[in-house]
Write a protein that holds these residues in place. Structure first.
Motif, PDB file in Angstrom:
ATOM      1  N   LEU A   2      -1.018 -11.441  12.922  1.00 21.06           N
ATOM      2  CA  LEU A   2      -2.079 -10.444  12.998  1.00 21.06           C
ATOM      3  C   LEU A   2      -3.242 -10.856  12.132  1.00 21.06           C
ATOM      4  N   ARG A   3      -4.412 -10.842  12.713  1.00 13.42           N
ATOM      5  CA  ARG A   3      -5.592 -11.250  11.975  1.00 13.42           C
ATOM      6  C   ARG A   3      -6.555 -10.080  11.902  1.00 13.42           C
ATOM      7  N   THR A   4      -6.943  -9.702  10.709  1.00 11.24           N
ATOM      8  CA  THR A   4      -7.856  -8.580  10.543  1.00 11.24           C
ATOM      9  C   THR A   4      -9.014  -8.969   9.657  1.00 11.24           C
ATOM     10  N   ILE A   5     -10.066  -8.177   9.745  1.00  8.62           N
ATOM     11  CA  ILE A   5     -11.248  -8.426   8.936  1.00  8.62           C
ATOM     12  C   ILE A   5     -11.018  -7.882   7.533  1.00  8.62           C
ATOM     13  N   ALA A   6     -11.420  -8.636   6.519  1.00  7.44           N
ATOM     14  CA  ALA A   6     -11.350  -8.122   5.158  1.00  7.44           C
ATOM     15  C   ALA A   6     -12.358  -6.996   5.005  1.00  7.44           C
ATOM     16  N   LEU A   7     -11.908  -5.910   4.419  1.00  6.10           N
ATOM     17  CA  LEU A   7     -12.756  -4.731   4.356  1.00  6.10           C
ATOM     18  C   LEU A   7     -13.499  -4.653   3.035  1.00  6.10           C
ATOM     19  N   SER A   8     -14.733  -4.179   3.090  1.00  2.93           N
ATOM     20  CA  SER A   8     -15.458  -3.899   1.865  1.00  2.93           C
ATOM     21  C   SER A   8     -14.982  -2.573   1.320  1.00  2.93           C
ATOM     22  N   LYS A   9     -15.008  -2.413   0.015  1.00  2.00           N
ATOM     23  CA  LYS A   9     -14.549  -1.168  -0.587  1.00  2.00           C
ATOM     24  C   LYS A   9     -15.366   0.034  -0.130  1.00  2.00           C
ATOM     25  N   PRO A  10     -16.716  -0.032  -0.130  1.00  2.00           N
ATOM     26  CA  PRO A  10     -17.454   1.165   0.271  1.00  2.00           C
ATOM     27  C   PRO A  10     -17.118   1.628   1.676  1.00  2.00           C
ATOM     28  N   LEU A  11     -17.160   0.724   2.658  1.00  2.00           N
ATOM     29  CA  LEU A  11     -16.994   1.166   4.033  1.00  2.00           C
ATOM     30  C   LEU A  11     -15.540   1.343   4.425  1.00  2.00           C
ATOM     31  N   ALA A  12     -14.654   0.550   3.867  1.00  2.00           N
ATOM     32  CA  ALA A  12     -13.253   0.655   4.276  1.00  2.00           C
ATOM     33  C   ALA A  12     -12.581   1.877   3.683  1.00  2.00           C
ATOM     34  N   THR A  27     -10.789   8.813   8.930  1.00  2.00           N
ATOM     35  CA  THR A  27     -11.259   7.796   9.844  1.00  2.00           C
ATOM     36  C   THR A  27     -11.860   6.692   9.006  1.00  2.00           C
ATOM     37  N   ILE A  28     -11.329   5.487   9.138  1.00  2.00           N
ATOM     38  CA  ILE A  28     -11.772   4.363   8.312  1.00  2.00           C
ATOM     39  C   ILE A  28     -12.449   3.336   9.205  1.00  2.00           C
ATOM     40  N   VAL A  29     -13.580   2.839   8.753  1.00  2.00           N
ATOM     41  CA  VAL A  29     -14.356   1.888   9.535  1.00  2.00           C
ATOM     42  C   VAL A  29     -14.205   0.489   8.975  1.00  2.00           C
ATOM     43  N   PRO A  30     -13.832  -0.487   9.805  1.00  2.00           N
ATOM     44  CA  PRO A  30     -13.737  -1.864   9.323  1.00  2.00           C
ATOM     45  C   PRO A  30     -15.089  -2.404   8.907  1.00  2.00           C
ATOM     46  N   GLN A  31     -15.085  -3.225   7.887  1.00  2.00           N
ATOM     47  CA  GLN A  31     -16.318  -3.863   7.434  1.00  2.00           C
ATOM     48  C   GLN A  31     -15.959  -5.210   6.844  1.00  2.00           C
ATOM     49  N   PHE A 197     -10.510  -1.040  13.734  1.00  2.00           N
ATOM     50  CA  PHE A 197     -10.710   0.410  13.696  1.00  2.00           C
ATOM     51  C   PHE A 197      -9.460   1.127  14.213  1.00  2.00           C
ATOM     52  N   ALA A 198      -8.938   0.657  15.344  1.00  2.00           N
ATOM     53  CA  ALA A 198      -7.734   1.266  15.912  1.00  2.00           C
ATOM     54  C   ALA A 198      -6.551   1.139  14.963  1.00  2.00           C
ATOM     55  N   LEU A 199      -6.395  -0.031  14.381  1.00  2.00           N
ATOM     56  CA  LEU A 199      -5.260  -0.299  13.494  1.00  2.00           C
ATOM     57  C   LEU A 199      -5.302   0.610  12.274  1.00  2.00           C
ATOM     58  N   ARG A 200      -6.453   0.804  11.695  1.00  2.00           N
ATOM     59  CA  ARG A 200      -6.569   1.551  10.448  1.00  2.00           C
ATOM     60  C   ARG A 200      -6.658   3.061  10.659  1.00  2.00           C
ATOM     61  N   ASN A 201      -6.783   3.481  11.901  1.00  2.00           N
ATOM     62  CA  ASN A 201      -6.898   4.911  12.177  1.00  2.00           C
ATOM     63  C   ASN A 201      -5.806   5.427  13.099  1.00  2.00           C
ATOM     64  N   GLU A 228      -8.474 -12.132  24.504  1.00  2.00           N
ATOM     65  CA  GLU A 228      -7.977 -13.102  23.539  1.00  2.00           C
ATOM     66  C   GLU A 228      -7.728 -12.456  22.185  1.00  2.00           C
ATOM     67  N   VAL A 229      -8.657 -11.597  21.760  1.00  2.00           N
ATOM     68  CA  VAL A 229      -8.490 -10.904  20.482  1.00  2.00           C
ATOM     69  C   VAL A 229      -7.293  -9.959  20.557  1.00  2.00           C
ATOM     70  N   ALA A 230      -7.117  -9.303  21.693  1.00  2.00           N
ATOM     71  CA  ALA A 230      -6.016  -8.347  21.858  1.00  2.00           C
ATOM     72  C   ALA A 230      -4.662  -9.006  21.621  1.00  2.00           C
ATOM     73  N   LYS A 231      -4.516 -10.272  22.026  1.00  2.00           N
ATOM     74  CA  LYS A 231      -3.248 -10.974  21.845  1.00  2.00           C
ATOM     75  C   LYS A 231      -2.887 -11.093  20.369  1.00  2.00           C
ATOM     76  N   GLU A 232      -3.881 -11.236  19.513  1.00  2.00           N
ATOM     77  CA  GLU A 232      -3.628 -11.382  18.087  1.00  2.00           C
ATOM     78  C   GLU A 232      -3.162 -10.071  17.455  1.00  2.00           C
ATOM     79  N   TYR A 233      -3.429  -8.958  18.120  1.00  2.00           N
ATOM     80  CA  TYR A 233      -3.051  -7.646  17.601  1.00  2.00           C
ATOM     81  C   TYR A 233      -1.835  -7.072  18.330  1.00  2.00           C
ATOM     82  N   ALA A 234      -1.241  -7.859  19.208  1.00  2.00           N
ATOM     83  CA  ALA A 234      -0.127  -7.355  20.020  1.00  2.00           C
ATOM     84  C   ALA A 234       1.032  -6.873  19.157  1.00  2.00           C
ATOM     85  N   SER A 235       1.298  -7.572  18.052  1.00  2.00           N
ATOM     86  CA  SER A 235       2.428  -7.199  17.189  1.00  2.00           C
ATOM     87  C   SER A 235       2.215  -5.869  16.489  1.00  2.00           C
ATOM     88  N   SER A 236       0.981  -5.384  16.465  1.00  2.00           N
ATOM     89  CA  SER A 236       0.692  -4.106  15.807  1.00  2.00           C
ATOM     90  C   SER A 236       1.052  -2.915  16.689  1.00  2.00           C
TER      91      SER A 236
END
Length: 375
Positions: A2-12, A27-31, A197-201, A228-236
């Motif tokens: 699973l590959r995710t974006i590193a989140l900034s403290k303010p937005l995440a 509701t948490i927004v990826p950043q 966004f889906a993963l964190r909410n 292609e991106v969806a395949k990386e999140y399949a395990s979630s």
């Protein structure tokens, strides 16, 4: 893996409980980058662009409520208007203010329809500051009955390319070519944003909206990149599907409950967000935000100027107020955000104060003071 974006403290962390996802749930927004907001002595400086039409009235509602709650925010206000010229000094100053402050609250600016008019100031701000992700949350609000119940979906829209690239020319008198630009890099970026966004909410499904059956190269690239991106999140456990935009429009108005997170190119997102707003009560209810690597701008999710009711004190300020609540989450001012969000919820649920779009006859001022009384 699973590959995710590193989140900034303010937005995440602080863009939680943004509403209208019940206005009180997280509701948490990826950043992707931690950039400090403009802060001095415990107070934040925020750029405010009220906008055209009902913008001044709804922005005034926000300022009045913030004052009542003693929110530690100082405004840098710029009364920009889309009715001015493209080289308007106030507009340029507002963009520079956003660069300094990193955070802004904005109403909707008018965009000329005439071919002689300037390009959209709304689009220019988002593109210049690379606020690549537009997020609009569409959910039924208790106390505001609509035709459909159980509506709760997020619209994530690529904000910087597609049909909004602004590349048009007349190759021959009466023949105009308009270029739609889709890139793999930006398609992947918005797809990852949607899945994060889906993963964190706790969202269960991401639906890619496209027209790849006709625009096989452009929308085909967007769709295949999302796959292609969806395949990386399949395990979630997040499901992925896709839907052609015309079918999606029909499905939205017949069975909107089937949607959870929707990701799409620029123009489709603009249209779908208006449909979504109509499903849950209209442009006066739905808040939104624009997110980039360094900047965040909060504005009503359904981008209507409201010129026809300007100056009548009848506009519903809820969308602008809830957008400001999202902004407070981003700044880490959760206590203030809670007070305002709960007060808006109580005001709507009570049904005692309704602006004309809600089936009542109360004014913008009435709604504002009702929120204050419910703090």
């Amino acid at each position: 893996m699973l590959r995710t974006i590193a989140l900034s403290k303010p937005l995440a962390v602080t863009l939680a409980k943004m509403g209208p996802r019940a206005m009180s749930t997280s509701t948490i927004v990826p950043q992707v980058q931690d950039v400090p907001c403009s802060k001095l002595g415990g107070r934040y400086t925020v750029t405010l662009i009220p906008g055209d039409g009902v913008g001044q009235e709804t922005a005034s509602a926000v300022k009045t409520i913030f004052k009542a709650v003693n929110v530690p925010v100082d405004w840098e206000q710029f009364d920009v208007s889309g009715y001015t010229s493209a080289d308007d000094l106030t507009f340029k100053q507002s963009v520079e203010s956003l660069r300094r402050n990193k955070v802004g609250l904005k109403g909707i600016l008018y965009t000329p329809v005439s071919s002689l008019g300037h390009s959209s100031f709304n689009v220019t701000i988002r593109k210049d500051l690379d606020m690549y992700a537009s997020l609009v949350l569409c959910k039924n609000i208790p106390g505001y009955p609509t035709r459909h119940e159980g509506v709760d979906f997020a619209i994530i829209r690529e904000n910087t390319e597609g049909e909004y690239s602004g590349l048009e020319h007349q190759s021959y008198p009466g023949v105009v070519e308009s270029l739609k630009v889709i890139t793999r890099t930006k398609s992947e970026r918005i797809a990852r944003f949607a899945f994060d966004f889906a993963l964190r909410n706790n969202r269960k499904k991401v639906t890619c909206i496209h027209k790849a059956n006709i625009m096989k190269l452009a929308d085909g690239l967007f769709l295949n990149t999302c796959r292609e991106v969806a395949k990386e999140y399949a395990s979630s456990g997040i499901k992925f599907d896709d839907m052609i935009v015309d079918n999606a429009s029909m499905q939205l108005v017949s069975k909107p409950q089937q949607f959870d997170v929707m990701v799409m190119p620029n123009l489709y997102g603009n249209i779908v967000s208006n449909v979504g707003a109509g499903l849950v009560g209209g442009p006066g209810i739905v808040p939104g935000c624009n997110i980039g690597r360094e900047y965040a701008m909060f504005e009503p999710g359904c981008r209507h100027v409201g010129k026809d009711i300007q100056g009548r004190n009848t506009a519903n300020p809820a969308a602008m107020i809830l957008s400001s609540v999202m902004m407070l989450r981003h700044l880490g001012l959760d206590d203030h955000a809670n007070k305002i969000a709960n007060a808006v919820s109580k005001t709507i649920m009570s049904g005692a104060v309704k602006t004309p779009d809600m089936g009542g006859s109360n004014t913008t001022t009435d709604f504002t003071f009702a929120v204050i009384s419910n703090l």
